[in-house]
Design a protein around this motif. Structure first.
Motif, PDB file in Angstrom:
ATOM      1  N   MET A  88       0.849  -1.181   0.000  1.00  0.00           N
ATOM      2  CA  MET A  88       0.000   0.000   0.000  1.00  0.00           C
ATOM      3  C   MET A  88       0.887   1.234   0.000  1.00  0.00           C
ATOM      4  SD  MET A  88      -3.275   0.552   0.108  1.00  0.00           S
ATOM      5  CE  MET A  88      -4.300   1.960   0.214  1.00  0.00           C
ATOM      6  N   VAL A  89       0.476   2.236  -0.742  1.00  0.00           N
ATOM      7  CA  VAL A  89       1.226   3.484  -0.840  1.00  0.00           C
ATOM      8  C   VAL A  89       0.950   4.361   0.391  1.00  0.00           C
ATOM      9  CG1 VAL A  89       1.279   3.463  -3.347  1.00  0.00           C
ATOM     10  CG2 VAL A  89      -0.629   4.538  -2.180  1.00  0.00           C
ATOM     11  N   GLU A  90       1.633   5.470   0.463  1.00  0.00           N
ATOM     12  CA  GLU A  90       1.437   6.427   1.559  1.00  0.00           C
ATOM     13  C   GLU A  90       0.019   6.984   1.512  1.00  0.00           C
ATOM     14  OE1 GLU A  90       2.431   8.359   4.938  1.00  0.00           O
ATOM     15  OE2 GLU A  90       3.723   6.967   3.854  1.00  0.00           O
ATOM     16  N   ILE A  91      -0.614   7.057   2.673  1.00  0.00           N
ATOM     17  CA  ILE A  91      -1.991   7.552   2.790  1.00  0.00           C
ATOM     18  C   ILE A  91      -1.986   8.811   3.643  1.00  0.00           C
ATOM     19  CG2 ILE A  91      -4.294   7.038   3.714  1.00  0.00           C
ATOM     20  CD1 ILE A  91      -3.525   5.388   1.233  1.00  0.00           C
ATOM     21  N   ARG A  92      -2.773   9.791   3.218  1.00  0.00           N
ATOM     22  CA  ARG A  92      -2.928  11.033   3.971  1.00  0.00           C
ATOM     23  C   ARG A  92      -4.398  11.192   4.342  1.00  0.00           C
ATOM     24  NH1 ARG A  92      -3.274  17.060   2.804  1.00  0.00           N
ATOM     25  NH2 ARG A  92      -4.110  16.478   0.773  1.00  0.00           N
ATOM     26  N   ILE A  93      -4.660  11.497   5.606  1.00  0.00           N
ATOM     27  CA  ILE A  93      -6.019  11.769   6.072  1.00  0.00           C
ATOM     28  C   ILE A  93      -6.165  13.286   6.134  1.00  0.00           C
ATOM     29  CG2 ILE A  93      -7.718  11.409   7.915  1.00  0.00           C
ATOM     30  CD1 ILE A  93      -6.730   8.772   6.711  1.00  0.00           C
ATOM     31  N   ARG A  94      -7.253  13.798   5.545  1.00  0.00           N
ATOM     32  CA  ARG A  94      -7.466  15.246   5.535  1.00  0.00           C
ATOM     33  C   ARG A  94      -8.955  15.542   5.594  1.00  0.00           C
ATOM     34  NH1 ARG A  94      -9.734  16.452   0.837  1.00  0.00           N
ATOM     35  NH2 ARG A  94      -9.155  15.325  -1.063  1.00  0.00           N
ATOM     36  N   PRO A  95      -9.313  16.782   5.950  1.00  0.00           N
ATOM     37  CA  PRO A  95     -10.732  17.163   5.899  1.00  0.00           C
ATOM     38  C   PRO A  95     -11.242  17.077   4.460  1.00  0.00           C
ATOM     39  CG  PRO A  95      -9.458  18.774   7.148  1.00  0.00           C
ATOM     40  CD  PRO A  95      -8.471  17.854   6.481  1.00  0.00           C
ATOM     41  N   ALA A  96     -12.468  16.652   4.316  1.00  0.00           N
ATOM     42  CA  ALA A  96     -13.062  16.544   2.982  1.00  0.00           C
ATOM     43  C   ALA A  96     -13.381  17.922   2.428  1.00  0.00           C
ATOM     44  CB  ALA A  96     -14.327  15.696   3.042  1.00  0.00           C
ATOM     45  N   ARG A  97     -13.396  17.997   1.099  1.00  0.00           N
ATOM     46  CA  ARG A  97     -13.769  19.213   0.373  1.00  0.00           C
ATOM     47  C   ARG A  97     -14.977  18.895  -0.510  1.00  0.00           C
ATOM     48  NH1 ARG A  97      -7.780  19.318  -0.261  1.00  0.00           N
ATOM     49  NH2 ARG A  97      -8.050  18.111  -2.157  1.00  0.00           N
ATOM     50  N   THR A  98     -15.648  19.924  -0.957  1.00  0.00           N
ATOM     51  CA  THR A  98     -16.816  19.688  -1.811  1.00  0.00           C
ATOM     52  C   THR A  98     -16.432  18.896  -3.058  1.00  0.00           C
ATOM     53  OG1 THR A  98     -16.537  21.858  -2.846  1.00  0.00           O
ATOM     54  CG2 THR A  98     -18.097  21.705  -0.999  1.00  0.00           C
ATOM     55  N   SER A  99     -15.213  19.082  -3.547  1.00  0.00           N
ATOM     56  CA  SER A  99     -14.781  18.334  -4.738  1.00  0.00           C
ATOM     57  C   SER A  99     -14.629  16.834  -4.468  1.00  0.00           C
ATOM     58  CB  SER A  99     -13.457  18.903  -5.261  1.00  0.00           C
ATOM     59  OG  SER A  99     -12.458  18.838  -4.260  1.00  0.00           O
ATOM     60  N   ASP A 100     -14.712  16.420  -3.191  1.00  0.00           N
ATOM     61  CA  ASP A 100     -14.597  14.999  -2.832  1.00  0.00           C
ATOM     62  C   ASP A 100     -15.934  14.263  -2.831  1.00  0.00           C
ATOM     63  OD1 ASP A 100     -11.798  15.143  -2.319  1.00  0.00           O
ATOM     64  OD2 ASP A 100     -12.214  15.955  -0.314  1.00  0.00           O
ATOM     65  N   VAL A 101     -17.033  14.991  -2.938  1.00  0.00           N
ATOM     66  CA  VAL A 101     -18.347  14.363  -2.778  1.00  0.00           C
ATOM     67  C   VAL A 101     -18.558  13.205  -3.740  1.00  0.00           C
ATOM     68  CG1 VAL A 101     -20.844  14.737  -3.095  1.00  0.00           C
ATOM     69  CG2 VAL A 101     -19.505  16.275  -1.637  1.00  0.00           C
ATOM     70  N   HIS A 102     -18.227  13.380  -4.991  1.00  0.00           N
ATOM     71  CA  HIS A 102     -18.460  12.283  -5.952  1.00  0.00           C
ATOM     72  C   HIS A 102     -17.569  11.079  -5.639  1.00  0.00           C
ATOM     73  CE1 HIS A 102     -21.318  14.682  -8.094  1.00  0.00           C
ATOM     74  NE2 HIS A 102     -20.446  15.687  -8.093  1.00  0.00           N
ATOM     75  N   GLY A 103     -16.348  11.318  -5.180  1.00  0.00           N
ATOM     76  CA  GLY A 103     -15.473  10.223  -4.762  1.00  0.00           C
ATOM     77  C   GLY A 103     -15.997   9.509  -3.528  1.00  0.00           C
ATOM     78  N   ILE A 104     -16.569  10.264  -2.593  1.00  0.00           N
ATOM     79  CA  ILE A 104     -17.178   9.666  -1.398  1.00  0.00           C
ATOM     80  C   ILE A 104     -18.328   8.760  -1.826  1.00  0.00           C
ATOM     81  CG2 ILE A 104     -18.554  10.168   0.660  1.00  0.00           C
ATOM     82  CD1 ILE A 104     -16.739  12.701   1.017  1.00  0.00           C
ATOM     83  N   LYS A 105     -19.169   9.262  -2.730  1.00  0.00           N
ATOM     84  CA  LYS A 105     -20.287   8.441  -3.221  1.00  0.00           C
ATOM     85  C   LYS A 105     -19.788   7.159  -3.875  1.00  0.00           C
ATOM     86  CE  LYS A 105     -24.021   9.810  -4.832  1.00  0.00           C
ATOM     87  NZ  LYS A 105     -25.319  10.233  -5.255  1.00  0.00           N
ATOM     88  N   GLU A 106     -18.680   7.235  -4.613  1.00  0.00           N
ATOM     89  CA  GLU A 106     -18.112   6.039  -5.254  1.00  0.00           C
ATOM     90  C   GLU A 106     -17.590   5.049  -4.216  1.00  0.00           C
ATOM     91  OE1 GLU A 106     -15.188   7.176  -8.163  1.00  0.00           O
ATOM     92  OE2 GLU A 106     -16.632   8.422  -9.247  1.00  0.00           O
ATOM     93  N   LEU A 107     -17.009   5.551  -3.121  1.00  0.00           N
ATOM     94  CA  LEU A 107     -16.536   4.661  -2.054  1.00  0.00           C
ATOM     95  C   LEU A 107     -17.708   3.973  -1.353  1.00  0.00           C
ATOM     96  CD1 LEU A 107     -13.770   6.905  -0.465  1.00  0.00           C
ATOM     97  CD2 LEU A 107     -13.407   4.682  -1.567  1.00  0.00           C
ATOM     98  N   VAL A 108     -18.800   4.700  -1.161  1.00  0.00           N
ATOM     99  CA  VAL A 108     -19.962   4.180  -0.439  1.00  0.00           C
ATOM    100  C   VAL A 108     -20.774   3.208  -1.303  1.00  0.00           C
ATOM    101  CG1 VAL A 108     -22.179   4.856   0.601  1.00  0.00           C
ATOM    102  CG2 VAL A 108     -20.101   6.171   1.115  1.00  0.00           C
ATOM    103  N   ALA A 109     -20.823   3.436  -2.615  1.00  0.00           N
ATOM    104  CA  ALA A 109     -21.711   2.670  -3.502  1.00  0.00           C
ATOM    105  C   ALA A 109     -21.610   1.157  -3.349  1.00  0.00           C
ATOM    106  CB  ALA A 109     -21.498   3.092  -4.955  1.00  0.00           C
TER     107      ALA A 109
END
Length: 172
Positions: free
Chosen positions: A1-22
């Motif tokens: 696994m590559v390096e992972i960064r945890i950060r606050p979400a941005r509005t531009s992340d919404v579609h990616g969040i939906k893809e993770l949840v789907a």
């Protein structure tokens, strides 16, 4: 696994969040939400991204009361599972709760073993809630509050889920 960064979400992340949840919603592990709901609650989310900027995880912390919050929508990509991404997001969400002064964090989950590894315990009942607070929480239209209170109107996929809670030490 590559390096992972945890950060606050941005509005531009919404579609990616939906893809993770789907995929998890398709398995009835998570609830799918309307896109507008993700935008309305984006400030509650953290995301995990790899070094290429791809989202590989998400999770949210929703404050329910003075000393109570809920971990919601915790999801990781299939490739990220088993690499500590979910655990890192949980720890970030718990740190957020502590900074906000929250003393207990709740979740409704099918992943009992995962949450137990992170200090959550199965809730036997809600006797720890004062009657006045219970009455106030009943006024909430939030489904997470209904889940916490184990009300009959909870969402259909909650059957079989386990209610778990963890005490934390608030900062301040």
């Amino acid at each position: 696994m590559v390096e992972i960064r945890i950060r606050p979400a941005r509005t531009s992340d919404v579609h990616g969040i939906k893809e993770l949840v789907a995929p998890m919603a398709a398995e009835r592990i998570l609830i799918t939400k309307d896109t507008v709901t993700y935008f309305e609650s984006i400030q509650e989310f953290v995301v995990a991204e790899d070094d290429a900027g791809n989202l590989v995880g998400c999770g949210a912390l929703h404050v329910m009361w003075e000393d109570l919050a809920e971990v919601r929508t915790l999801a990781t990509s299939p490739a990220a599972r088993g690499h500590g991404v979910g655990g890192r997001m949980i720890e970030e969400l718990l740190a957020r709760a502590a900074r906000l002064g929250v003393g207990r964090v709740f979740c409704l989950t099918f992943e009992v073993t995962f949450f137990a590894r992170h200090g959550f315990a199965v809730m036997e009942n809600q006797e720890t809630i004062e009657p006045e607070v219970f009455a106030e929480l009943l006024r909430s239209h939030d489904e997470g509050v209904a889940e916490f209170l184990d009300l009959a109107r909870v969402k259909p996929n909650t059957l079989g889920n386990t209610r778990m809670i963890r005490a934390i030490t608030p900062e301040g």
